[in-house]
Design a protein around this motif. Structure first.
Motif, PDB file in Angstrom:
ATOM      1  N   LEU A   1       0.852  -1.187   0.000  1.00  0.00           N
ATOM      2  CA  LEU A   1       0.000   0.000   0.000  1.00  0.00           C
ATOM      3  C   LEU A   1       0.885   1.233   0.000  1.00  0.00           C
ATOM      4  CD1 LEU A   1      -2.444  -1.181   2.823  1.00  0.00           C
ATOM      5  CD2 LEU A   1      -2.704  -1.525   0.359  1.00  0.00           C
ATOM      6  N   ASP A   2       0.757   2.074  -1.041  1.00  0.00           N
ATOM      7  CA  ASP A   2       1.539   3.300  -1.135  1.00  0.00           C
ATOM      8  C   ASP A   2       0.665   4.491  -0.752  1.00  0.00           C
ATOM      9  OD1 ASP A   2       3.426   1.608  -2.082  1.00  0.00           O
ATOM     10  OD2 ASP A   2       3.722   2.598  -4.014  1.00  0.00           O
ATOM     11  N   ASP A   3       1.193   5.337   0.118  1.00  0.00           N
ATOM     12  CA  ASP A   3       0.450   6.495   0.584  1.00  0.00           C
ATOM     13  C   ASP A   3       1.381   7.712   0.582  1.00  0.00           C
ATOM     14  OD1 ASP A   3      -1.587   8.034   1.548  1.00  0.00           O
ATOM     15  OD2 ASP A   3      -1.462   7.316   3.612  1.00  0.00           O
ATOM     16  N   GLY A   4       0.806   8.905   0.648  1.00  0.00           N
ATOM     17  CA  GLY A   4       1.603  10.120   0.653  1.00  0.00           C
ATOM     18  C   GLY A   4       1.441  10.897  -0.632  1.00  0.00           C
ATOM     19  N   ASP A   5       2.096  12.028  -0.714  1.00  0.00           N
ATOM     20  CA  ASP A   5       1.996  12.895  -1.883  1.00  0.00           C
ATOM     21  C   ASP A   5       2.616  12.236  -3.108  1.00  0.00           C
ATOM     22  OD1 ASP A   5       0.739  14.903  -0.469  1.00  0.00           O
ATOM     23  OD2 ASP A   5       2.611  15.888   0.087  1.00  0.00           O
ATOM     24  N   ARG A   6       1.839  12.148  -4.185  1.00  0.00           N
ATOM     25  CA  ARG A   6       2.384  11.620  -5.439  1.00  0.00           C
ATOM     26  C   ARG A   6       3.316  12.632  -6.097  1.00  0.00           C
ATOM     27  NH1 ARG A   6      -0.715   7.395  -7.708  1.00  0.00           N
ATOM     28  NH2 ARG A   6      -1.415   6.083  -5.993  1.00  0.00           N
ATOM     29  N   ASP A   7       2.930  13.905  -6.029  1.00  0.00           N
ATOM     30  CA  ASP A   7       3.720  14.983  -6.633  1.00  0.00           C
ATOM     31  C   ASP A   7       4.096  15.973  -5.542  1.00  0.00           C
ATOM     32  OD1 ASP A   7       3.497  14.062  -9.381  1.00  0.00           O
ATOM     33  OD2 ASP A   7       1.388  14.641  -9.222  1.00  0.00           O
ATOM     34  N   GLN A   8       5.328  15.848  -5.064  1.00  0.00           N
ATOM     35  CA  GLN A   8       5.772  16.707  -3.968  1.00  0.00           C
ATOM     36  C   GLN A   8       6.250  18.065  -4.492  1.00  0.00           C
ATOM     37  OE1 GLN A   8       8.582  14.911  -1.329  1.00  0.00           O
ATOM     38  NE2 GLN A   8       7.606  12.906  -1.364  1.00  0.00           N
ATOM     39  N   ALA A   9       6.119  19.075  -3.642  1.00  0.00           N
ATOM     40  CA  ALA A   9       6.680  20.380  -3.962  1.00  0.00           C
ATOM     41  C   ALA A   9       8.194  20.262  -3.998  1.00  0.00           C
ATOM     42  CB  ALA A   9       6.256  21.407  -2.919  1.00  0.00           C
ATOM     43  N   PRO A  10       8.857  20.960  -4.934  1.00  0.00           N
ATOM     44  CA  PRO A  10      10.321  20.855  -5.040  1.00  0.00           C
ATOM     45  C   PRO A  10      11.026  21.470  -3.837  1.00  0.00           C
ATOM     46  CG  PRO A  10       9.497  22.560  -6.505  1.00  0.00           C
ATOM     47  CD  PRO A  10       8.296  21.841  -5.961  1.00  0.00           C
ATOM     48  N   LEU A  11      12.281  21.083  -3.689  1.00  0.00           N
ATOM     49  CA  LEU A  11      13.086  21.565  -2.567  1.00  0.00           C
ATOM     50  C   LEU A  11      13.203  23.089  -2.591  1.00  0.00           C
ATOM     51  CD1 LEU A  11      14.707  20.249  -0.212  1.00  0.00           C
ATOM     52  CD2 LEU A  11      16.726  20.450  -1.654  1.00  0.00           C
ATOM     53  N   THR A  12      13.211  23.667  -3.783  1.00  0.00           N
ATOM     54  CA  THR A  12      13.338  25.120  -3.890  1.00  0.00           C
ATOM     55  C   THR A  12      12.109  25.854  -3.367  1.00  0.00           C
ATOM     56  OG1 THR A  12      12.645  24.835  -6.192  1.00  0.00           O
ATOM     57  CG2 THR A  12      14.987  25.171  -5.784  1.00  0.00           C
ATOM     58  N   ALA A  13      10.992  25.116  -3.195  1.00  0.00           N
ATOM     59  CA  ALA A  13       9.784  25.751  -2.664  1.00  0.00           C
ATOM     60  C   ALA A  13       9.768  25.767  -1.142  1.00  0.00           C
ATOM     61  CB  ALA A  13       8.538  25.029  -3.186  1.00  0.00           C
ATOM     62  N   VAL A  14      10.726  25.074  -0.522  1.00  0.00           N
ATOM     63  CA  VAL A  14      10.812  25.038   0.935  1.00  0.00           C
ATOM     64  C   VAL A  14      11.683  26.207   1.390  1.00  0.00           C
ATOM     65  CG1 VAL A  14      11.441  23.681   2.960  1.00  0.00           C
ATOM     66  CG2 VAL A  14      10.601  22.532   0.891  1.00  0.00           C
ATOM     67  N   PRO A  15      11.172  27.104   2.203  1.00  0.00           N
ATOM     68  CA  PRO A  15      11.943  28.297   2.604  1.00  0.00           C
ATOM     69  C   PRO A  15      13.313  27.936   3.169  1.00  0.00           C
ATOM     70  CG  PRO A  15       9.664  28.487   3.328  1.00  0.00           C
ATOM     71  CD  PRO A  15       9.817  27.093   2.784  1.00  0.00           C
ATOM     72  N   ALA A  16      14.334  28.514   2.584  1.00  0.00           N
ATOM     73  CA  ALA A  16      15.731  28.404   3.023  1.00  0.00           C
ATOM     74  C   ALA A  16      16.337  27.019   2.842  1.00  0.00           C
ATOM     75  CB  ALA A  16      15.883  28.825   4.486  1.00  0.00           C
ATOM     76  N   ALA A  17      15.542  26.004   2.450  1.00  0.00           N
ATOM     77  CA  ALA A  17      16.077  24.640   2.360  1.00  0.00           C
ATOM     78  C   ALA A  17      17.171  24.529   1.310  1.00  0.00           C
ATOM     79  CB  ALA A  17      14.949  23.650   2.065  1.00  0.00           C
ATOM     80  N   ILE A  18      16.928  25.102   0.118  1.00  0.00           N
ATOM     81  CA  ILE A  18      17.907  24.965  -0.957  1.00  0.00           C
ATOM     82  C   ILE A  18      19.193  25.705  -0.608  1.00  0.00           C
ATOM     83  CG2 ILE A  18      17.045  26.952  -2.258  1.00  0.00           C
ATOM     84  CD1 ILE A  18      18.363  23.643  -3.756  1.00  0.00           C
ATOM     85  N   ASP A  19      19.093  26.858   0.046  1.00  0.00           N
ATOM     86  CA  ASP A  19      20.293  27.614   0.416  1.00  0.00           C
ATOM     87  C   ASP A  19      21.133  26.854   1.436  1.00  0.00           C
ATOM     88  OD1 ASP A  19      19.617  29.742  -1.254  1.00  0.00           O
ATOM     89  OD2 ASP A  19      18.331  30.628   0.280  1.00  0.00           O
ATOM     90  N   ARG A  20      20.480  26.227   2.404  1.00  0.00           N
ATOM     91  CA  ARG A  20      21.200  25.451   3.419  1.00  0.00           C
ATOM     92  C   ARG A  20      21.852  24.226   2.779  1.00  0.00           C
ATOM     93  NH1 ARG A  20      17.208  24.066   8.053  1.00  0.00           N
ATOM     94  NH2 ARG A  20      19.118  23.630   9.218  1.00  0.00           N
ATOM     95  N   PHE A  21      21.160  23.627   1.814  1.00  0.00           N
ATOM     96  CA  PHE A  21      21.711  22.479   1.108  1.00  0.00           C
ATOM     97  C   PHE A  21      22.962  22.869   0.333  1.00  0.00           C
ATOM     98  CE2 PHE A  21      21.264  20.400  -3.239  1.00  0.00           C
ATOM     99  CZ  PHE A  21      22.154  19.388  -2.957  1.00  0.00           C
ATOM    100  N   LEU A  22      22.893  23.959  -0.420  1.00  0.00           N
ATOM    101  CA  LEU A  22      24.033  24.390  -1.222  1.00  0.00           C
ATOM    102  C   LEU A  22      25.218  24.758  -0.336  1.00  0.00           C
ATOM    103  CD1 LEU A  22      22.203  26.560  -3.903  1.00  0.00           C
ATOM    104  CD2 LEU A  22      23.072  24.229  -4.146  1.00  0.00           C
ATOM    105  N   ALA A  23      24.966  25.364   0.806  1.00  0.00           N
ATOM    106  CA  ALA A  23      26.047  25.699   1.731  1.00  0.00           C
ATOM    107  C   ALA A  23      26.698  24.434   2.281  1.00  0.00           C
ATOM    108  CB  ALA A  23      25.508  26.554   2.872  1.00  0.00           C
ATOM    109  N   ALA A  24      25.889  23.400   2.544  1.00  0.00           N
ATOM    110  CA  ALA A  24      26.421  22.148   3.081  1.00  0.00           C
ATOM    111  C   ALA A  24      27.265  21.401   2.056  1.00  0.00           C
ATOM    112  CB  ALA A  24      25.269  21.262   3.564  1.00  0.00           C
ATOM    113  N   CYS A  25      26.989  21.595   0.757  1.00  0.00           N
ATOM    114  CA  CYS A  25      27.755  20.914  -0.291  1.00  0.00           C
ATOM    115  C   CYS A  25      29.244  21.231  -0.194  1.00  0.00           C
ATOM    116  CB  CYS A  25      27.244  21.312  -1.668  1.00  0.00           C
ATOM    117  SG  CYS A  25      25.662  20.575  -2.129  1.00  0.00           S
ATOM    118  N   ALA A  26      29.554  22.468   0.188  1.00  0.00           N
ATOM    119  CA  ALA A  26      30.953  22.893   0.247  1.00  0.00           C
ATOM    120  C   ALA A  26      31.737  22.181   1.338  1.00  0.00           C
ATOM    121  CB  ALA A  26      31.018  24.403   0.452  1.00  0.00           C
ATOM    122  N   GLU A  27      31.041  21.587   2.302  1.00  0.00           N
ATOM    123  CA  GLU A  27      31.705  20.922   3.415  1.00  0.00           C
ATOM    124  C   GLU A  27      31.749  19.403   3.251  1.00  0.00           C
ATOM    125  OE1 GLU A  27      29.410  22.077   6.755  1.00  0.00           O
ATOM    126  OE2 GLU A  27      29.857  24.217   6.580  1.00  0.00           O
TER     127      GLU A  27
END
Length: 498
Positions: free
Chosen positions: A137-163
């Motif tokens: 049984l599969d449940d949950g959002d079939r089409d999730q909002a992208p990471l860029t739509a999450v406030p500050a998430a993409i910026d924190r991710f890109l900063a973490a890439c450097a480390e």
């Protein structure tokens, strides 16, 4: 981390039982970004059908949850010793809470996982009765909002890439990595030492020029716009012939194409194609094996291990989890035990003859080769891999220490026969090992009567005295390809010269 990998005295990394612990000591920093899932397993017994429909009634006796999808890749990385940070998004629901708790319990940092009220965490619930999956049984959002739509998430991710020492992109098409995530990541690419892409559609990430992609057969077929043959032998030839197109379309330096129970195929630039051999398990024991493969491959490449060694290590890790029920994890200890099985795998000639007879009765084609294998190098690995592809079972006979000394001189072997056999046993292409003390394996060939006697390209059939024995019983001698500048003696001379 390439220069920090501790090597043996001979300067080469080897697939022995101590390797996983040495990799874990390096503790690479790995960032995993992608679609996370909560895997749920409801297990019990079924001994009757319900009244409403011809469906079994399952009396649930146990409920177990585990991180799935990209989260499973993350926990496998952590189990192998990596310092892992998960980048994703879950819902503010019970499934999200359970998933985050399971990640933290497994040693994964979840600081970069966003919790959103309007998102429903993806769950996959399997109902199991008497070791048989009845329904999922599969449940949950079939089409999730992208990471860029999450406030500050993409910026924190890109900063973490450097480390990070490595970034693993797990894109299963739910939408989390859609939108302009790729565009935002492009300027950061040059600061990522190792980029691994595990995606349903790896072509989408080609502009990032991944270091390695890990498509399965179906995903590789989609990249190539051509169905992949079903036969394992035909698959290898097909992928080798189409490697340039596959690497070009994915933008990758290398591709490790996983073939389920047929192992994996490594396409690394213009190097010889390399195949691993899996130890198959029932289909209901294979959940998440690809995630484990990707995790072990990443840890090995972070340490600077050659791609061939890394993919063999990844195959060994996948072999561990496919023989366990549900969504499983391979730890450094588990992997050490798996590699350590080779330490006791040397067979005496009587037992080997019995096993070969059993294989032949089952219709399997036997390939035999022999050598000193004092310091295993890429030339050896390539020719052993090629030898295995000539049949179904590869038997390797190793010269004893006394035999090596007679052939190579009193200062050889560098490694004793137990170490040499243990390293060979770590290769998935090697099925059985034995040791012989004579100067040639003629007597052993006459006893085993393999269909194929294979030797490396630095030999000539007319100079092999044992070739006459093979021809006499009706077998064939095959001289395989040769990799120039791949000599054990030359390698030892270089090491001693330092």
């Amino acid at each position: 981390m390439t220069d920090t990998m501790p090597l043996r005295q001979d300067g080469l990394p080897e697939l022995t039982a101590d390797l996983p612990a040495r990799l874990a000591e390096l503790a690479p920093r790995v960032l995993v970004v992608g679609d996370v899932i909560l895997d749920e397993w409801l297990s019990g017994s079924a001994d009757r059908l319900c009244r409403e429909a011809p469906a079994p009634v399952v009396a649930v006796a146990q409920r177990r949850v585990a991180p799935g999808g990209a989260a499973n890749t993350a926990v496998n990385l952590a189990a192998l010793g990596a310092r892992v940070r998960m980048v994703s998004a879950v819902g503010a629901d019970d499934a999200g809470t359970e998933l985050l708790a399971a990640l933290r319990q497994s040693g994964v940092d979840t600081e970069l996982v966003a919790v959103e009220p309007d998102r429903r965490t993806t769950t996959k619930s399997r109902v199991v009765a008497d070791d048989q999956v009845l329904v999922r049984l599969d449940d949950g959002d079939r089409d999730q909002a992208p990471l860029t739509a999450v406030p500050a998430a993409i910026d924190r991710f890109l900063a973490a890439c450097a480390e990070a020492d490595a970034v693993v992109l797990c894109d299963y098409g739910t939408g989390l990595l859609s939108g302009d995530v790729l565009e935002r990541l492009l300027p950061t690419r040059e600061r990522i030492p190792l980029l691994v892409v595990d995606a349903h559609h790896p072509r989408r990430w080609a502009r990032l020029r991944p270091d390695i992609v890990t498509p399965n057969a179906e995903e590789a077929a989609t990249v190539l716009d051509t169905p992949i043959p079903r036969s394992a032998a035909e698959q290898l030839t097909f992928l080798d012939e189409n490697r340039a197109q596959l690497l070009e379309r994915t933008g990758a330096r290398a591709a490790a194409v996983t073939l389920d129970r047929d192992g994996a195929v490594l396409l690394d630039g213009d190097r010889p194609v390399h195949r691993t051999w899996a130890r198959p398990a029932p289909d209901n024991h294979t959940a998440g094996a690809g995630d484990t493969f990707c995790a072990a491959l990443t840890v090995a490449r972070c340490a600077g291990l050659p791609a061939v060694v890394a993919v063999e290590l990844a195959q060994a890790a996948a072999d561990v989890v496919v023989h366990r029920p549900e969504t499983a994890v391979c730890s450094a200890t588990d992997l050490a035990e798996r590699l350590g099985l080779g330490l006791g795998s040397v067979l005496d000639h009587d037992r080997l003859a019995e096993i070969v007879a059993e294989h032949r009765a089952a219709g399997r084609r036997i390939v035999f080769t022999n050598g000193c294998f004092d310091v295993l190098h890429p030339g050896h690995v390539n020719y052993l891999n090629e030898a295995k592809r000539l049949g179904d079972v590869l038997v390797v006979a190793v010269n004893s220490d006394a035999g090596v000394a007679r052939l190579k001189g009193p200062d050889r072997p560098v490694n004793g026969v137990a170490d040499r056999a243990a390293v060979l046993a770590g290769l998935s292409c090697v099925d059985h090992l034995t040791v012989f003390d004579e100067d040639t394996p003629a007597a052993l060939l006459a006893r085993l009567r393999p269909e194929i006697y294979a030797k490396g390209g630095d030999h000539r059939e007319e100079l092999l005295s044992e070739a006459a024995v093979v021809r006499e019983y009706g077998g064939r001698v095959r001289i395989l390809s040769y990799l120039p500048d791949r000599s054990t003696s030359a390698l030892i001379d270089r090491i001693r010269g330092r």
